[in-house]
Design a protein around this motif. Structure first.
Motif, short mmCIF file in Angstrom:
data_model
loop_
_atom_site.label_atom_id
_atom_site.label_comp_id
_atom_site.label_asym_id
_atom_site.label_seq_id
_atom_site.Cartn_x
_atom_site.Cartn_y
_atom_site.Cartn_z
N LYS A 49 39.16 38.53 37.04
CA LYS A 49 37.93 37.73 36.96
C LYS A 49 38.02 36.61 35.91
O LYS A 49 37.00 36.08 35.47
N LYS A 50 39.23 36.24 35.53
CA LYS A 50 39.43 35.19 34.53
C LYS A 50 40.35 34.10 35.09
O LYS A 50 41.09 34.32 36.04
N GLY A 51 40.31 32.93 34.44
CA GLY A 51 41.16 31.83 34.82
C GLY A 51 42.28 31.59 33.81
O GLY A 51 42.36 32.28 32.78
N ASP B 257 41.72 31.28 30.04
CA ASP B 257 41.29 32.47 29.29
C ASP B 257 42.45 33.17 28.60
O ASP B 257 42.25 34.25 28.01
N GLU C 236 42.45 39.38 48.19
CA GLU C 236 42.29 40.11 46.94
C GLU C 236 43.42 41.13 46.84
O GLU C 236 43.64 41.92 47.76
N LEU D 91 41.35 33.69 40.49
CA LEU D 91 40.94 34.50 39.36
C LEU D 91 41.90 35.68 39.21
O LEU D 91 42.33 36.26 40.22
N THR E 159 48.48 30.98 38.48
CA THR E 159 47.89 31.24 37.16
C THR E 159 48.96 31.79 36.24
O THR E 159 49.62 32.78 36.59
N TYR F 257 39.36 28.28 43.75
CA TYR F 257 40.11 28.62 42.54
C TYR F 257 40.67 30.03 42.67
O TYR F 257 40.33 30.80 43.58
#
Length: 438
Positions: free
Chosen positions: A337-339, A342, A401, A334, A431, A332
């Motif tokens: 640190k969220k998807g 969120d 990252e 992020l 995302t 996945y």
């Protein structure tokens, strides 16, 4: 008229039920020696190509034909006649058949287009030229007259029905050696009733379906008291953006290409009606690269031409195998640190971090990140355009990252990553986020 319509539909259904469901269907009237025939043999419908049974197994799309043939496909589909001669020639060189489409104005243009005799005559003339030119091409399998046109009941659509029947007669007159179909958007009982009642000579009905794939078998079973004719799946695949979960600002949330591959295989195994004696085959959507919601949603290839794991999944489906896939395997993405669920809201120019987590990279990999303004209005206009990537937002866009700045302009965006490996395959994820104005 709204009050009368259900009553009229009831009596129309009662009338049609006194006839054989195939009375308005030309499928049973066969002529020996046709290039492509539709026959019912031992209770099963089948296309026969050059005298041999032919189950359609292919892709809706007109590029990457060699790759399609290489994984076991036998058919492609076009939606219009652009470069049709080149497509037919290329398909023939690879042993592929072609479902050739004619692009028609929808029935909603009954009063603006189909009432205009000059416009209809021009369309008829171009149709005739095309049929005469390609009717003897060895790659031609089926003519597809329109796509998801809608077949409504209302009398104001009579000009559309009149013109459609004229075009259908023209094709059948000029080329009696290839069947003619038209695809519906999902399994729609009312449209099937109207086709049976108001269209003369269509050989079979085709269906495009995505999010409603899992109910197709039940739809076919429950309505076979009225219609039990043959059908082709001219588009199928993972649920579309119009059927998916959305953010608060109505951007559809997309699965990774890894998840799409899993879902595609499951749909093929459990939802496609392989055992239905009326099933003529299927064409997966989209064989190529296409901007629809995003440039990755339906695409089996990246816009640079790398295949994604759905290609490997389809190969397993068609060949009834279970192989170890060599595509990168995404877990996945992020962002901070969220998807996606969120509801990511950013202020203009603020700094954020994104990361892609992998189950397995399947060899050495590279990462390419992009931020693209969401093609928000395509779902309303039907004209999908891939926006250019935003620039000058990245601290680094080549690692697993990364750090980026939110765009300055308010609106919906997506952050994309494409993971490529040295096996020649890619994986994709994105995302959505929204930049809130100052």
């Amino acid at each position: 008229m709204r009050i009368l319509e259900p009553i009229c539909m009831f009596f129309l259904t009662c009338f049609l039920c006194t006839c054989s469901p195939g009375d308005n269907n030309n499928a049973t009237r066969q002529t020996e020696g046709k290039a492509v025939e539709l026959k019912k043999v031992d209770g099963r419908w089948m296309l026969y190509r050059n005298g041999q049974p032919f189950l359609v197994k292919g892709g809706a799309g007109y590029t990457y034909l060699g790759e399609l043939a290489g994984i076991g496909g036998n058919t492609i589909r076009t939606w219009d006649t652009t470069n049709l001669g080149e497509i037919l020639d290329k398909a023939d060189s690879l042993g592929l058949a072609v479902v050739a489409g004619f692009d028609l104005p929808g029935s909603h243009q009954a009063s603006t287009f189909y009432k205009d005799t000059a416009k209809v005559n021009a369309l008829m003339n171009s149709l005739e030229v095309c049929v005469k030119k390609y009717k003897n091409h060895p790659a031609l399998l089926v003519w597809c007259l329109g796509n998801e046109l809608r077949f409504p009941f209302h009398v104001r659509h009579i000009p559309f029905y009149d013109a459609y029947n004229k075009m259908l007669r023209l094709i059948k007159r000029e080329d009696p050696n290839h069947p003619v179909t038209t695809p519906l958007a999902n399994f729609e009982k009312r449209e099937i009733i109207n086709i049976q009642a108001r269209i003369n000579g269509l050989d079979f009905i085709s269906i495009n379906t995505f999010g409603r794939m899992n109910q197709l078998k039940e739809d076919l079973r429950s309505f076979n008291w009225f219609w039990d004719g043959p059908f082709l799946l001219t588009e199928w695949g993972v649920p579309g953006g119009w059927e998916s979960e959305t953010t608060q600002w109505q951007s559809s949330i997309e699965n990774t290409s890894t998840k799409n591959a899993e879902q595609l295989r499951e749909l093929y195994k459990t939802a496609i009606p392989h055992d239905d004696p009326r099933f003529l085959g299927s064409l997966v959507f989209f064989w190529g690269n296409k901007q629809e919601y995003t440039h990755t949603w339906f695409s089996f290839f990246t816009y640079n031409g790398e295949p994604v794991e759905t290609v490997e999944a389809l190969k397993d489906c068609w060949n009834d195998t279970i192989t170890t896939h060599v595509s990168p395997d995404i877990k996945y993405m992020l962002v901070d640190k969220k998807g996606a669920r969120d509801q990511l809201l950013f202020a203009p120019g603020t700094i954020h971090a994104a990361e892609i987590l992998m189950n397995n990279t399947k060899g050495s990999v590279s990462y390419a990140w992009e931020i693209i303004r969401d093609d928000w209005w395509g779902q309303y206009t039907g004209k999908w355009i891939k926006p250019l990537p935003e620039t000058n937002l990245w601290m680094d866009s080549t690692s697993a990252e990364v750090v980026f700045k939110a765009p300055r302009q308010e609106g919906p965006y997506r952050i994309f990553v494409t993971v490529k490996n040295n096996n020649g395959y890619a994986a994709t994820a994105n995302t959505p986020f929204y930049v809130v104005g100052e």
